[in-house]
Motif scaffolding. Structure first.
Motif, mmCIF file in Angstrom:
data_model
loop_
_atom_site.group_PDB
_atom_site.id
_atom_site.type_symbol
_atom_site.label_atom_id
_atom_site.label_comp_id
_atom_site.label_asym_id
_atom_site.label_seq_id
_atom_site.Cartn_x
_atom_site.Cartn_y
_atom_site.Cartn_z
ATOM 1 N N ARG A 1 0.675 -1.142 -0.409
ATOM 2 C CA ARG A 1 -0.149 -0.032 -0.049
ATOM 3 C C ARG A 1 0.863 1.323 -0.042
ATOM 4 N N ASP A 2 -0.179 1.993 -0.065
ATOM 5 C CA ASP A 2 0.641 3.246 -0.502
ATOM 6 C C ASP A 2 1.843 3.496 0.313
ATOM 7 N N GLY A 3 3.203 4.147 1.503
ATOM 8 C CA GLY A 3 3.909 4.511 2.113
ATOM 9 C C GLY A 3 4.518 3.170 2.403
ATOM 10 N N ASP A 4 4.031 1.948 1.803
ATOM 11 C CA ASP A 4 5.126 0.894 2.644
ATOM 12 C C ASP A 4 6.030 0.581 2.832
ATOM 13 N N SER A 5 7.032 0.268 3.227
ATOM 14 C CA SER A 5 8.426 0.014 2.702
ATOM 15 C C SER A 5 8.635 -1.774 2.278
ATOM 16 N N ILE A 6 9.457 -1.364 1.452
ATOM 17 C CA ILE A 6 9.641 -2.953 0.438
ATOM 18 C C ILE A 6 10.544 -3.550 0.763
ATOM 19 N N SER B 1 8.172 -10.620 -16.120
ATOM 20 C CA SER B 1 8.693 -10.285 -14.779
ATOM 21 C C SER B 1 8.442 -9.526 -13.210
ATOM 22 N N ASN B 2 7.160 -9.906 -13.177
ATOM 23 C CA ASN B 2 6.350 -9.514 -11.847
ATOM 24 C C ASN B 2 7.160 -9.649 -10.592
ATOM 25 N N GLY B 3 7.091 -8.576 -9.805
ATOM 26 C CA GLY B 3 7.828 -8.707 -8.566
ATOM 27 C C GLY B 3 6.980 -8.387 -7.501
ATOM 28 N N ALA B 4 6.334 -7.014 -7.294
ATOM 29 C CA ALA B 4 5.726 -6.648 -6.065
ATOM 30 C C ALA B 4 4.558 -5.523 -7.150
ATOM 31 N N VAL B 5 3.825 -5.086 -6.374
ATOM 32 C CA VAL B 5 2.822 -3.054 -7.012
ATOM 33 C C VAL B 5 3.151 -2.711 -5.569
ATOM 34 N N ALA B 6 2.931 -1.415 -5.562
ATOM 35 C CA ALA B 6 2.669 -0.504 -4.657
ATOM 36 C C ALA B 6 1.000 0.566 -4.827
ATOM 37 N N THR B 7 0.297 0.338 -4.343
ATOM 38 C CA THR B 7 -0.833 1.206 -4.539
ATOM 39 C C THR B 7 -1.620 2.179 -4.079
ATOM 40 N N SER B 8 -2.237 3.367 -4.418
ATOM 41 C CA SER B 8 -2.430 4.404 -3.306
ATOM 42 C C SER B 8 -4.039 3.839 -3.081
ATOM 43 N N VAL C 1 1.641 7.524 -4.665
ATOM 44 C CA VAL C 1 1.817 6.818 -4.492
ATOM 45 C C VAL C 1 3.119 6.922 -4.022
ATOM 46 N N THR C 2 3.794 6.734 -2.565
ATOM 47 C CA THR C 2 4.728 6.396 -2.401
ATOM 48 C C THR C 2 5.348 5.191 -1.775
ATOM 49 N N LEU C 3 6.765 5.293 -2.589
ATOM 50 C CA LEU C 3 6.766 3.600 -1.063
ATOM 51 C C LEU C 3 8.432 3.099 -0.454
ATOM 52 N N ARG C 4 8.543 3.118 -0.094
ATOM 53 C CA ARG C 4 10.332 2.968 0.626
ATOM 54 C C ARG C 4 11.536 1.617 0.154
ATOM 55 N N VAL C 5 11.928 2.027 -0.029
ATOM 56 C CA VAL C 5 13.061 0.370 -0.333
ATOM 57 C C VAL C 5 13.916 0.892 0.875
ATOM 58 N N VAL C 6 13.894 -0.412 1.531
ATOM 59 C CA VAL C 6 14.542 -0.944 3.050
ATOM 60 C C VAL C 6 15.829 -2.198 2.332
ATOM 61 N N GLU C 7 16.585 -2.796 3.521
ATOM 62 C CA GLU C 7 17.417 -3.467 3.548
ATOM 63 C C GLU C 7 16.579 -4.973 3.526
ATOM 64 N N GLY D 1 -13.039 1.932 -10.633
ATOM 65 C CA GLY D 1 -12.370 2.790 -10.357
ATOM 66 C C GLY D 1 -11.013 1.866 -10.606
ATOM 67 N N VAL D 2 -10.303 3.955 -10.725
ATOM 68 C CA VAL D 2 -8.906 4.249 -11.264
ATOM 69 C C VAL D 2 -7.789 4.896 -10.000
ATOM 70 N N ALA D 3 -6.555 3.880 -9.469
ATOM 71 C CA ALA D 3 -6.183 3.890 -8.860
ATOM 72 C C ALA D 3 -4.437 4.631 -9.133
#
Length: 268
Positions: free
Chosen positions: A89-94, A160-167, A255-261, A132-134
């Motif tokens: 989701r929006d704001g999650d760390s991945i 080539s799927n990996g992940a998705v973050a949605t608003s 939509v925002t995501l953070r990438v962490v180790e 709806g659209v996001a």
């Protein structure tokens, strides 16, 4: 192993996904492999993952822009399943640790409100089925070394799927023209790229119709609540730990995501 052995190829990809270790492209050994061969492997791989408890919650469509089609040498999109475990989701760390060589793409995503089954689905019918659209960002990843992929490889590898973050904001389709939705992508506050909805087959709704008809030819329907990722609006960009990515879409919001180790268990 025979080059056409789809179950054996699927097992190799399954293990590559599990171990986060890249393998040689299948087309290195057999350059004649095509889209049908890729989907045969994809089908077997999907069965293995579903048997592990994965749940299909939608589909991603790739190669929807002319530049991407030209790069791979095709004139039509491809698709793969989206699994519940890969949706953020929006704001999650991945966690970077769940991928091998990830890249990020900003995309328009639709959420279905009605069951949609082809063949014969028109643009109007596809639009009617959309709840709806996001805004979204997709992380694409390849289980093939150095992204040395041809069409059969990426299709086999679940597009080539990996992940998705949605608003969390879902905008009624009647309130927007997806073709005209502009997008800016920033990394740590710096502009990386821009795009517009029309990059996806000229109209993102056309992606929904294409997917419904392609799945329908194989007896598969899309269900209410399913996500439809409509394809990148710009070139994919490599990502790294510490990145904060934000995609701002006109009328849809950010939509925002953070990438962490960290590990998957720590962040999901």
């Amino acid at each position: 192993m025979p080059l056409t052995d789809a179950p054996a190829k699927a097992r190799l990809l399954y293990e590559a996904r599990r171990d986060r270790t890249a393998i040689p492209p299948f087309t290195d050994a057999d350059p004649t492999l095509g889209m049908a061969d890729g989907y045969a492997v994809q089908s077997e791989l999907t069965k293995l993952l579903v048997a592990d408890g994965e749940e299909i919650v939608g589909y991603k469509v790739g190669l929807t822009s002319k530049p991407m089609q030209k790069m791979i040498g095709v004139d039509s999109p491809d698709f793969g399943p989206v699994f519940a475990s890969t949706v953020y989701r929006d704001g999650d760390s991945i966690p970077l640790s769940r991928f091998i060589q990830p890249k990020i793409e900003a995309e328009i995503v639709f959420v279905l409100g009605e069951r949609l089954e082809g063949p014969g689905v028109s643009l109007t019918q596809a639009a009617r089925a959309v709840a709806g659209v996001a805004a979204s960002v997709e992380i694409v990843d390849s289980r093939f070394a150095d992204w040395r992929i041809k069409l059969a490889d990426t299709v086999a590898d679940l597009a080539s799927n990996g992940a998705v973050a949605t608003s969390s904001r879902l905008v009624p389709l009647a309130d927007v023209d997806p073709r005209l939705i502009g997008m800016t992508l920033t990394r740590n506050g710096h502009l990386v790229d821009t795009g517009a909805g029309a990059a996806a087959l000229g109209d993102p709704v056309a992606v929904v119709a294409w997917l419904a008809n392609t799945l329908g030819a194989n007896g598969i329907a899309m269900e209410p609540g399913h996500l439809v990722m409509t394809g990148a609006l710009h070139a994919a960009v490599p990502m790294a730990a510490g990145d904060v990515w934000r995609a701002d879409f006109d009328r849809l919001g950010p939509v925002t995501l953070r990438v962490v180790e960290g590990t998957t268990e720590e962040t999901k």
